[in-house]
Scaffold this motif. Structure first.
Motif, PDB file in Angstrom:
ATOM      1  N   ARG A 123       5.530  -9.117  -5.087  1.00 38.74           N
ATOM      2  CA  ARG A 123       5.072  -8.986  -3.569  1.00 38.74           C
ATOM      3  C   ARG A 123       3.870  -9.015  -3.428  1.00 38.74           C
ATOM      4  NH1 ARG A 123       7.632  -4.264  -3.509  1.00 38.74           N
ATOM      5  NH2 ARG A 123       9.450  -5.204  -2.743  1.00 38.74           N
ATOM      6  N   ASN A 124       2.811  -8.604  -4.482  1.00 39.73           N
ATOM      7  CA  ASN A 124       1.552  -8.657  -4.563  1.00 39.73           C
ATOM      8  C   ASN A 124       1.260 -10.369  -4.261  1.00 39.73           C
ATOM      9  OD1 ASN A 124       1.006  -5.962  -4.265  1.00 39.73           O
ATOM     10  ND2 ASN A 124       0.335  -5.841  -6.675  1.00 39.73           N
ATOM     11  N   ALA A 125       1.675 -11.254  -4.940  1.00 36.10           N
ATOM     12  CA  ALA A 125       1.410 -12.465  -4.919  1.00 36.10           C
ATOM     13  C   ALA A 125       1.861 -13.154  -3.570  1.00 36.10           C
ATOM     14  CB  ALA A 125       2.412 -13.363  -5.998  1.00 36.10           C
ATOM     15  N   GLN A 126       2.890 -12.844  -3.117  1.00 32.62           N
ATOM     16  CA  GLN A 126       3.211 -13.042  -1.805  1.00 32.62           C
ATOM     17  C   GLN A 126       2.013 -12.733  -0.737  1.00 32.62           C
ATOM     18  OE1 GLN A 126       6.786 -11.204  -1.089  1.00 32.62           O
ATOM     19  NE2 GLN A 126       7.983 -13.211  -1.893  1.00 32.62           N
ATOM     20  N   TYR A 127       1.811 -11.397  -0.850  1.00 38.54           N
ATOM     21  CA  TYR A 127       0.832 -10.778  -0.077  1.00 38.54           C
ATOM     22  C   TYR A 127      -0.716 -11.430  -0.197  1.00 38.54           C
ATOM     23  CZ  TYR A 127       3.355  -6.831   1.284  1.00 38.54           C
ATOM     24  OH  TYR A 127       4.443  -5.925   1.884  1.00 38.54           O
ATOM     25  N   ARG A 146      -8.313 -13.267  -2.357  1.00 33.77           N
ATOM     26  CA  ARG A 146      -7.471 -14.040  -3.240  1.00 33.77           C
ATOM     27  C   ARG A 146      -8.052 -13.825  -4.780  1.00 33.77           C
ATOM     28  NH1 ARG A 146      -2.875 -15.633  -4.667  1.00 33.77           N
ATOM     29  NH2 ARG A 146      -3.108 -17.454  -6.041  1.00 33.77           N
ATOM     30  N   LEU A 147      -9.335 -13.874  -4.536  1.00 34.39           N
ATOM     31  CA  LEU A 147     -10.317 -13.945  -6.221  1.00 34.39           C
ATOM     32  C   LEU A 147     -10.680 -12.682  -6.575  1.00 34.39           C
ATOM     33  CD1 LEU A 147     -11.640 -17.450  -6.132  1.00 34.39           C
ATOM     34  CD2 LEU A 147      -9.421 -16.895  -6.985  1.00 34.39           C
ATOM     35  N   SER A 148     -10.964 -11.744  -5.915  1.00 35.76           N
ATOM     36  CA  SER A 148     -11.552 -10.423  -6.186  1.00 35.76           C
ATOM     37  C   SER A 148     -10.586  -9.770  -6.794  1.00 35.76           C
ATOM     38  CB  SER A 148     -12.159  -9.737  -5.065  1.00 35.76           C
ATOM     39  OG  SER A 148     -12.595  -8.523  -5.508  1.00 35.76           O
ATOM     40  N   PRO A 149     -10.727  -8.969  -8.100  1.00 28.58           N
ATOM     41  CA  PRO A 149      -9.642  -8.377  -8.710  1.00 28.58           C
ATOM     42  C   PRO A 149      -8.997  -6.944  -8.115  1.00 28.58           C
ATOM     43  CG  PRO A 149     -11.748  -7.836  -9.845  1.00 28.58           C
ATOM     44  CD  PRO A 149     -11.787  -9.078  -8.735  1.00 28.58           C
ATOM     45  N   ALA A 158      -4.498  -4.488   3.685  1.00 29.33           N
ATOM     46  CA  ALA A 158      -3.486  -5.092   2.978  1.00 29.33           C
ATOM     47  C   ALA A 158      -4.018  -4.770   1.519  1.00 29.33           C
ATOM     48  CB  ALA A 158      -3.537  -6.478   3.008  1.00 29.33           C
ATOM     49  N   ARG A 159      -5.042  -4.844   0.882  1.00 32.84           N
ATOM     50  CA  ARG A 159      -5.548  -4.593  -0.301  1.00 32.84           C
ATOM     51  C   ARG A 159      -5.533  -3.117  -0.510  1.00 32.84           C
ATOM     52  NH1 ARG A 159      -8.458  -7.572  -3.829  1.00 32.84           N
ATOM     53  NH2 ARG A 159      -9.782  -6.004  -4.306  1.00 32.84           N
ATOM     54  N   ASP A 160      -5.537  -2.245   0.371  1.00 32.90           N
ATOM     55  CA  ASP A 160      -5.325  -0.903  -0.097  1.00 32.90           C
ATOM     56  C   ASP A 160      -3.788  -0.382  -0.170  1.00 32.90           C
ATOM     57  OD1 ASP A 160      -6.417   1.845  -0.424  1.00 32.90           O
ATOM     58  OD2 ASP A 160      -5.551   2.343   1.886  1.00 32.90           O
ATOM     59  N   MET A 161      -2.864  -1.125   0.614  1.00 31.34           N
ATOM     60  CA  MET A 161      -1.531  -1.031   0.482  1.00 31.34           C
ATOM     61  C   MET A 161      -1.044  -1.266  -0.997  1.00 31.34           C
ATOM     62  SD  MET A 161      -0.888   0.856   3.003  1.00 31.34           S
ATOM     63  CE  MET A 161       0.782   0.646   3.256  1.00 31.34           C
ATOM     64  N   MET A 162      -1.735  -2.647  -1.405  1.00 36.66           N
ATOM     65  CA  MET A 162      -1.234  -3.108  -2.523  1.00 36.66           C
ATOM     66  C   MET A 162      -1.580  -2.439  -3.781  1.00 36.66           C
ATOM     67  SD  MET A 162      -2.313  -7.186  -1.888  1.00 36.66           S
ATOM     68  CE  MET A 162      -1.943  -7.804  -3.309  1.00 36.66           C
ATOM     69  N   LEU A 163      -2.930  -1.593  -3.656  1.00 36.02           N
ATOM     70  CA  LEU A 163      -3.394  -0.905  -4.583  1.00 36.02           C
ATOM     71  C   LEU A 163      -2.612   0.520  -4.485  1.00 36.02           C
ATOM     72  CD1 LEU A 163      -7.170  -1.227  -4.635  1.00 36.02           C
ATOM     73  CD2 LEU A 163      -5.731  -1.549  -6.335  1.00 36.02           C
ATOM     74  N   SER A 164      -1.945   1.022  -3.434  1.00 38.59           N
ATOM     75  CA  SER A 164      -1.238   2.229  -3.528  1.00 38.59           C
ATOM     76  C   SER A 164      -0.107   2.316  -4.483  1.00 38.59           C
ATOM     77  CB  SER A 164      -0.739   2.385  -1.815  1.00 38.59           C
ATOM     78  OG  SER A 164       0.055   1.639  -1.505  1.00 38.59           O
ATOM     79  N   VAL A 165       0.360   1.118  -4.762  1.00 39.12           N
ATOM     80  CA  VAL A 165       1.707   1.000  -5.632  1.00 39.12           C
ATOM     81  C   VAL A 165       1.089   1.060  -7.198  1.00 39.12           C
ATOM     82  CG1 VAL A 165       3.669  -0.279  -6.565  1.00 39.12           C
ATOM     83  CG2 VAL A 165       2.887  -0.278  -3.920  1.00 39.12           C
TER      84      VAL A 165
END
Length: 185
Positions: free
Chosen positions: A42-46, A92-95, A163-170
């Motif tokens: 899911r993170n790759a899709q986002y 895309r590239l920032s960790p 979006a990054r915040d939502m990805m980090l919430s998991v």
């Protein structure tokens, strides 16, 4: 003699432990690995979706970059394109997770990239604020760009940060920690 009828206390179905199965250690690990794979997919899709949106948004600024009616309009359009490219780079590239374990060796190049990542967001935010101010103070003279386009970089940056915040919430590390609390149960 009359049959003695015993009463049983009422219990809700979820109160009973009869239908509940405990997972053994191997099943817990498999479940956590499956959840991690799903999260990574899911993170790759986002990453792909939220990287392509700012890149596609640069198209709105290209006409004024190549045919600007004034130097100010050209400069603001270039800043808009650079901001959108910086936003796409951030997504895309920032960790997502900083390297906490120290697995990567500290080199001069890694240090420069880390400084670039930490400076990119505030600089991009400042450019977005400048473009927003340009929107409010833009004149209605002959222009090849509509001033409302100056709001696009700020909106894209806000969407990417959300979006990054939502990805980090998991975070499955808490689930991994719970796995070993019940070891041997």
């Amino acid at each position: 003699m009359a049959a003695v009828r015993l009463r049983k206390a009422f219990r809700y179905p979820e109160d009973s432990d009869e239908g509940r199965e405990e997972l053994d250690e191997e099943e817990q690990e498999q479940l956590i690995e499956q959840l991690q794979r799903q999260n990574d997919a899911r993170n790759a899709q986002y990453h792909i979706i939220f990287t392509s949106i700012p890149l596609l948004s640069t198209i709105a600024f290209l006409p004024s970059v190549f045919a600007a009616s004034s130097l100010t309009e050209w400069l603001l359009s270039i800043l808009g394109v650079l901001s959108l490219l910086g936003t796409a780079y951030t997504m895309r590239l920032s960790p997502l997770h900083p390297d906490r374990k120290g697995k990567k060796p500290v080199t001069a190049e890694n240090e420069r990239i880390t400084r670039l990542h930490s400076a990119l967001l505030p600089v991009n935010g400042a450019v977005c604020l400048l473009l927003t101010a340009a929107y409010f103070f833009a004149g209605t003279g002959p222009s090849s760009i509509r001033p409302v386009l100056y709001l696009i970089p700020g909106a894209m940056l806000a969407a990417i940060l959300l979006a990054r915040d939502m990805m980090l919430s998991v975070d499955l590390s808490a689930l991994k920690n719970l796995q070993y609390e019940h070891k041997g149960a």
